[in-house]
Design a protein around this motif. Structure first.
Motif, short mmCIF file in Angstrom:
data_model
loop_
_atom_site.label_atom_id
_atom_site.label_comp_id
_atom_site.label_asym_id
_atom_site.label_seq_id
_atom_site.Cartn_x
_atom_site.Cartn_y
_atom_site.Cartn_z
N TRP A 174 0.88 -1.16 0.00
CA TRP A 174 0.00 0.00 0.00
C TRP A 174 0.92 1.21 0.00
O TRP A 174 1.79 1.32 0.87
N ARG A 175 0.76 2.06 -0.99
CA ARG A 175 1.70 3.17 -1.17
C ARG A 175 1.86 3.97 0.12
O ARG A 175 0.89 4.42 0.72
N GLY A 176 3.12 4.11 0.53
CA GLY A 176 3.43 4.83 1.75
C GLY A 176 3.40 3.99 3.00
O GLY A 176 3.76 4.47 4.09
N HIS A 177 3.01 2.70 2.87
CA HIS A 177 2.89 1.82 4.03
C HIS A 177 3.76 0.57 3.92
O HIS A 177 3.64 -0.33 4.75
N GLY A 178 4.63 0.51 2.92
CA GLY A 178 5.56 -0.60 2.82
C GLY A 178 4.99 -1.83 2.15
O GLY A 178 3.83 -1.87 1.72
N THR A 179 5.84 -2.87 2.07
CA THR A 179 5.49 -4.15 1.47
C THR A 179 5.56 -5.24 2.52
O THR A 179 6.47 -5.24 3.36
N GLN A 180 4.61 -6.16 2.46
CA GLN A 180 4.58 -7.26 3.43
C GLN A 180 4.41 -8.60 2.71
O GLN A 180 3.83 -8.68 1.64
N LEU A 181 4.95 -9.64 3.36
CA LEU A 181 4.72 -11.01 2.94
C LEU A 181 4.09 -11.74 4.12
O LEU A 181 4.72 -11.92 5.17
N ASN A 182 2.84 -12.14 3.96
CA ASN A 182 2.09 -12.81 5.03
C ASN A 182 2.19 -12.07 6.36
O ASN A 182 2.35 -12.67 7.43
N GLY A 183 2.12 -10.75 6.28
CA GLY A 183 2.10 -9.93 7.48
C GLY A 183 3.46 -9.45 7.97
O GLY A 183 3.53 -8.64 8.90
N TYR A 184 4.54 -9.91 7.35
CA TYR A 184 5.89 -9.51 7.77
C TYR A 184 6.46 -8.49 6.79
O TYR A 184 6.38 -8.67 5.57
N ARG A 185 7.06 -7.44 7.31
CA ARG A 185 7.59 -6.35 6.49
C ARG A 185 8.78 -6.81 5.66
O ARG A 185 9.66 -7.53 6.15
N LEU A 186 8.82 -6.40 4.42
CA LEU A 186 9.93 -6.71 3.51
C LEU A 186 10.76 -5.46 3.24
O LEU A 186 10.21 -4.37 3.14
N ARG A 187 12.07 -5.65 3.06
CA ARG A 187 12.95 -4.51 2.80
C ARG A 187 13.85 -4.71 1.60
O ARG A 187 14.79 -3.95 1.40
N GLY A 188 13.59 -5.72 0.79
CA GLY A 188 14.36 -5.90 -0.43
C GLY A 188 15.72 -6.51 -0.19
O GLY A 188 16.12 -6.81 0.94
N GLY A 189 16.45 -6.71 -1.30
CA GLY A 189 17.76 -7.36 -1.23
C GLY A 189 18.86 -6.41 -0.81
O GLY A 189 18.77 -5.20 -0.99
N MET A 190 19.92 -6.98 -0.24
CA MET A 190 21.05 -6.21 0.25
C MET A 190 22.31 -6.40 -0.57
O MET A 190 23.36 -5.82 -0.25
N VAL A 191 22.26 -7.22 -1.61
CA VAL A 191 23.44 -7.45 -2.44
C VAL A 191 23.83 -6.15 -3.14
O VAL A 191 22.99 -5.49 -3.77
N ARG A 192 25.09 -5.77 -3.05
CA ARG A 192 25.55 -4.49 -3.58
C ARG A 192 26.30 -4.61 -4.90
O ARG A 192 26.36 -3.66 -5.67
N ASP A 193 26.91 -5.77 -5.13
CA ASP A 193 27.77 -5.92 -6.31
C ASP A 193 27.13 -6.85 -7.33
O ASP A 193 26.60 -7.91 -6.97
N LEU A 194 27.20 -6.46 -8.59
CA LEU A 194 26.57 -7.23 -9.65
C LEU A 194 27.13 -8.64 -9.73
O LEU A 194 26.38 -9.59 -10.00
N GLU A 195 28.44 -8.81 -9.48
CA GLU A 195 29.03 -10.14 -9.60
C GLU A 195 28.51 -11.12 -8.54
O GLU A 195 28.68 -12.33 -8.67
N LYS A 196 27.85 -10.60 -7.51
CA LYS A 196 27.25 -11.46 -6.48
C LYS A 196 25.74 -11.58 -6.64
O LYS A 196 25.08 -12.26 -5.84
N ALA A 197 25.20 -10.96 -7.65
CA ALA A 197 23.75 -10.86 -7.80
C ALA A 197 23.16 -12.01 -8.62
O ALA A 197 23.71 -12.40 -9.65
N ILE A 198 22.01 -12.53 -8.15
CA ILE A 198 21.20 -13.46 -8.92
C ILE A 198 20.13 -12.63 -9.63
O ILE A 198 19.35 -11.94 -8.99
N LEU A 199 20.11 -12.72 -10.95
CA LEU A 199 19.19 -11.92 -11.75
C LEU A 199 18.12 -12.82 -12.38
O LEU A 199 18.30 -14.03 -12.49
N SER A 200 17.04 -12.20 -12.79
CA SER A 200 15.98 -12.92 -13.48
C SER A 200 15.53 -12.12 -14.69
O SER A 200 15.75 -10.91 -14.77
#
Length: 260
Positions: free
Chosen positions: A128-154
């Motif tokens: 909900w815009r301005g209220h964050g993202t949740q998965l089954n009621g738990y707040r999500l904050r996205g991935g923390m990988v910083r470098d492309l060579e460590k990243a799994i892409l789709s």
């Protein structure tokens, strides 16, 4: 909770019940008599009908847009429900348990609410815009990988060569040598939900329809991620080209895309 979010959740859960019921019958006599593709089309129509019925019962004045930008119900154009009753139809036919149902609600051209539901795993992603993202009621904050060579892409690319895909294949080939690995799961909405949850680090796609990504892009943004088109602008709703991930991953992807 926003009342329209409640209705969206109710719609995807009811659709998920229908979808899982028929999923267990994929090898039944009925499905074999109809043919798997025809059977899948029947299931998709039934889930779509159920979703539309639930939405219109509460909001009969709103507009509903379905797969391929078809407007099933034309009402108030300021409020649009963009629904995808079955994202990952080939997976569904093959009984590969990776498909989803999604709803995005846009008000005056801005995404306000998003729901992506995986009925097999019973995972419900919502934003909900301005209220964050949740998965089954738990707040999500996205991935923390910083470098492309460590990243799994789709990607949504099938890697099946055709004249229209050739430029995109070259981009994929270039990025493939720079990242940890690529995945192609077959459900765009779930891939984008996985970006929001950090299960995937970046996403790159072309020629998407709004029903493919409208819900997922809000999940990503509300989880702290970034969404752009292939030029780094925000025209993806119009051109269907899509790059997403955290800020550093998106910047790295765009840098490789721009290099001729």
């Amino acid at each position: 909770m926003h009342p329209m979010l409640n209705i969206a959740i109710r719609a995807v859960r009811q659709a998920g019940n229908i979808m899982t019921k028929y999923y267990e019958k994929m090898d039944s006599i009925e499905s074999k008599q109809k043919g798997y593709h025809e059977f899948m089309t029947y299931v998709e129509k039934e889930t779509r009908y159920q979703m539309i019925a639930i939405i219109l019962k509460s909001y009969p004045q709103h507009t509903i847009i379905t797969t391929d930008n078809n407007t099933m119900h034309t009402g108030d154009q300021h409020v649009q429900w963009i629904i995808n009753a079955l994202d990952g139809s080939i997976n569904y036919i093959k009984r590969l348990p990776h498909f989803s149902i999604s709803i995005a609600i846009r008000i005056k051209g801005r995404s306000e609410i998003a729901v992506v539901y995986d009925p097999i795993r019973n995972e419900l992603f919502r934003a909900w815009r301005g209220h964050g993202t949740q998965l089954n009621g738990y707040r999500l904050r996205g991935g923390m990988v910083r470098d492309l060579e460590k990243a799994i892409l789709s990607t949504n690319c099938s890697f099946k060569m055709n004249p229209n895909a050739s430029p995109y294949i070259k981009i994929i080939e270039k990025i493939f040598t720079q990242c940890a690995d690529f995945r192609r799961h077959g459900s765009v909405a779930l891939d984008l939900a996985y970006i929001a949850s950090g299960r995937i680090d970046g996403y790159l796609a072309i020629n998407l329809a709004p029903c493919d990504f409208a819900a997922g892009e809000l999940l990503i943004r509300e989880a702290g991620g970034l969404v752009t088109d292939l030029t780094g602008s925000h025209d993806y709703f119009y051109n269907g080209n899509f790059v997403s991930g955290n800020v550093r991953i998106v910047k790295a992807l765009l840098a490789h895309i721009r290099v001729k």
